[in-house]
Design an enzyme around this catalytic site. Sequence first.
Site, PDB file in Angstrom:
ATOM      1  N   GLU A 178       0.829  -1.220   0.000  1.00  9.62           N
ATOM      2  CA  GLU A 178       0.000   0.000   0.000  1.00  9.62           C
ATOM      3  C   GLU A 178       0.858   1.264   0.000  1.00  9.62           C
ATOM      4  OE1 GLU A 178      -2.755   0.415   3.293  1.00  9.62           O
ATOM      5  OE2 GLU A 178      -3.595   2.253   2.486  1.00  9.62           O
ATOM      6  N   LYS A 220      -2.503  -2.054  -3.117  1.00  7.35           N
ATOM      7  CA  LYS A 220      -3.553  -1.193  -2.539  1.00  7.35           C
ATOM      8  C   LYS A 220      -3.163   0.263  -2.773  1.00  7.35           C
ATOM      9  CE  LYS A 220      -6.040  -0.157   1.748  1.00  7.35           C
ATOM     10  NZ  LYS A 220      -6.677  -0.705   2.935  1.00  7.35           N
ATOM     11  N   SER A 262      -9.758   4.202   0.328  1.00  7.46           N
ATOM     12  CA  SER A 262     -10.725   5.281   0.028  1.00  7.46           C
ATOM     13  C   SER A 262     -10.122   6.656   0.314  1.00  7.46           C
ATOM     14  CB  SER A 262     -12.036   5.076   0.773  1.00  7.46           C
ATOM     15  OG  SER A 262     -11.862   4.997   2.164  1.00  7.46           O
ATOM     16  N   GLY A 292     -11.429   1.523   4.440  1.00 10.25           N
ATOM     17  CA  GLY A 292     -11.574   1.657   5.881  1.00 10.25           C
ATOM     18  C   GLY A 292     -12.741   2.602   6.147  1.00 10.25           C
TER      19      GLY A 292
HETATM   20  C1  5MM Z   1      -8.264   1.603   8.640  1.00 10.56           C
HETATM   21  O1  5MM Z   1      -7.199   2.530   8.639  1.00 10.56           O
HETATM   22  C2  5MM Z   1      -5.911   1.977   8.400  1.00 10.56           C
HETATM   23  C3  5MM Z   1      -4.993   2.207   9.536  1.00 10.56           C
HETATM   24  O2  5MM Z   1      -4.516   3.494   9.620  1.00 10.56           O
HETATM   25  P1  5MM Z   1      -3.514   3.909  10.849  1.00 10.56           P
HETATM   26  O3  5MM Z   1      -2.340   3.001  10.813  1.00 10.56           O
HETATM   27  O4  5MM Z   1      -3.188   5.319  10.485  1.00 10.56           O
HETATM   28  O5  5MM Z   1      -4.285   3.791  12.104  1.00 10.56           O
HETATM   29  C4  5MM Z   1      -5.377   2.502   7.040  1.00 10.56           C
HETATM   30  O6  5MM Z   1      -4.074   2.066   6.769  1.00 10.56           O
HETATM   31  C5  5MM Z   1      -6.282   1.975   5.998  1.00 10.56           C
HETATM   32  O7  5MM Z   1      -6.173   0.570   5.923  1.00 10.56           O
HETATM   33  C6  5MM Z   1      -6.023   2.537   4.615  1.00 10.56           C
HETATM   34  O8  5MM Z   1      -5.558   3.857   4.633  1.00 10.56           O
HETATM   35  C7  5MM Z   1      -7.345   2.518   3.855  1.00 10.56           C
HETATM   36  O9  5MM Z   1      -8.309   3.151   4.642  1.00 10.56           O
HETATM   37  P2  5MM Z   1      -9.190   4.307   3.996  1.00 10.56           P
HETATM   38  O10 5MM Z   1      -9.941   4.897   5.164  1.00 10.56           O
HETATM   39  O11 5MM Z   1      -8.243   5.265   3.338  1.00 10.56           O
HETATM   40  O12 5MM Z   1     -10.089   3.573   3.010  1.00 10.56           O
END
Ligand code: 5MM
Length: 341
Positions: A178, A220, A262, A292
Site C-alpha cells: 500500500e 492497494k 478510500s 476503511g
Molecule cells: C483503517 O485505517 C488503516 C490504519 O490506519 P492507521 O495506521 O493510520 O491507524 C489505514 O491504513 C487503511 O487501511 C487505509 O488507509 C485505507 O483506509 P481508507 O480509510 O483510506 O479507506
Amino acid sequence: MNLTELNRIATAMVAPGKGILAADESSGTIKKRFDAIGVESTETNRRDYREMLFRSKEAMSQYISGVILYDETIWQDAKDGTPLIRLIEETGAIPGIKVDEGTQALPMCPGELVTVGLDKLAERLQKYYERGARFAKWRAVIDIGSAIPSMTAISVNAHALARYAALCQAAQIVPIVEPEVLMDGDHDIDQCYEVTQRVLNTTFQELRVQRVALEGMVLKPNMAISGKKCAKQASVEEVAEKTVRLLKACVPAAVPGIAFLSGGQSDEEATAHLNAMHKLGPLPWSLTFSYGRALQAAPQKAWSGKAENVAAGQRAFSHRARMNGLASKGEWQSSLEQKAA
Ligand code: 5MM
C-alpha cells in the site's frame, strides 16, 4: 514459499463482487473515529464494535473477501469467548494483519515520513500465520506539497515496502503493498497522477529487485484524484479514466488484483469511482475495494456505542458492503443508494 497457494489466496482476496474490510485502525486512529461518535476508546468498546462488524452475516459472507486486523484485534476474543479471528473465518472471509508500526519523520526530508516495522518482522509474521492470518498489510504515506515528495521519500518507502513484501512471501503470507499518495492537499488530479506514477514505478522496481513474486501480492493504491482542497474537483468519469490509464501504465498484469483505499473520499464517491472504472474494461487485473473509512463511517454512526443499535450498525455495514460489491463488478447505480435511504 508455495507460490501457487499465495496466488490462490491473493485471487480470493480480489474475487469479483467482493472486497476487503480495512479494520486495522491503530489505537490513535480508532480513538479519533470513536471521538467523532462520542464513544470512549476502551478495549471493550473496540472489541464490541469490531465484533458487531464481523458478526454481520450478510456483509461478511457475501461481499467481504478479507479483513485487515490490528494487532490487538487478532488476539482478542468476542464477548462469548470465541476468538474474533474465528468469527471471520466462519463467514468464509480471510483474516489479514497490519504489520507496519506506523510512520516516523524521515531525516533530512522536512515534512516527509517513512514507515517503520521491519525489525523482527520475520518472527512476528510467523506468529500471525500460526494464529490464522493469511495476508498482511504495510502502508507507506507520501504527501504532495511544495517541493515534496522528494525522490528520497519515494525511494526509502518503496524499499521498505519491498522488504516487507519479500518477508511476507517467505512466511507464506500474501503482502498487500500500500503506497498511499494522500489526497489532503490542494493539488489537482494531474499532479496526483504524476506523483502516483513515480511512486508506483519505484515500488515495482524495488519489488523486482527484491524478488517479490508479483503473482502472490495485492496492490492497494490511491486513485488518481483531486486534492481535497483543490478548487477544481475532477468528475467521476475523469477519476475513473485517469486511474485506469495510470494503473495500466504502471502495474504488471501478473499482479492478481488491485484493491483501492478510500483515502477520505465520501462513501458514495468511493463506490461511484470504483464502479465507473469497471465500465472501462476489460482490465488486466481484478479491481476492487479495501476501504476503511468508506465502509465504516456509516456503521460507526448508526452504532454510536449502544448495544441496542447493533442491528442498525450491521444493516449500515451490509449496505455499504453490498454497494461496493456491486461496484466491483460495475453493477452499482446511485438509485440503489436512494432506495436504501
Ligand atoms: C483503517 O485505517 C488503516 C490504519 O490506519 P492507521 O495506521 O493510520 O491507524 C489505514 O491504513 C487503511 O487501511 C487505509 O488507509 C485505507 O483506509 P481508507 O480509510 O483510506 O479507506
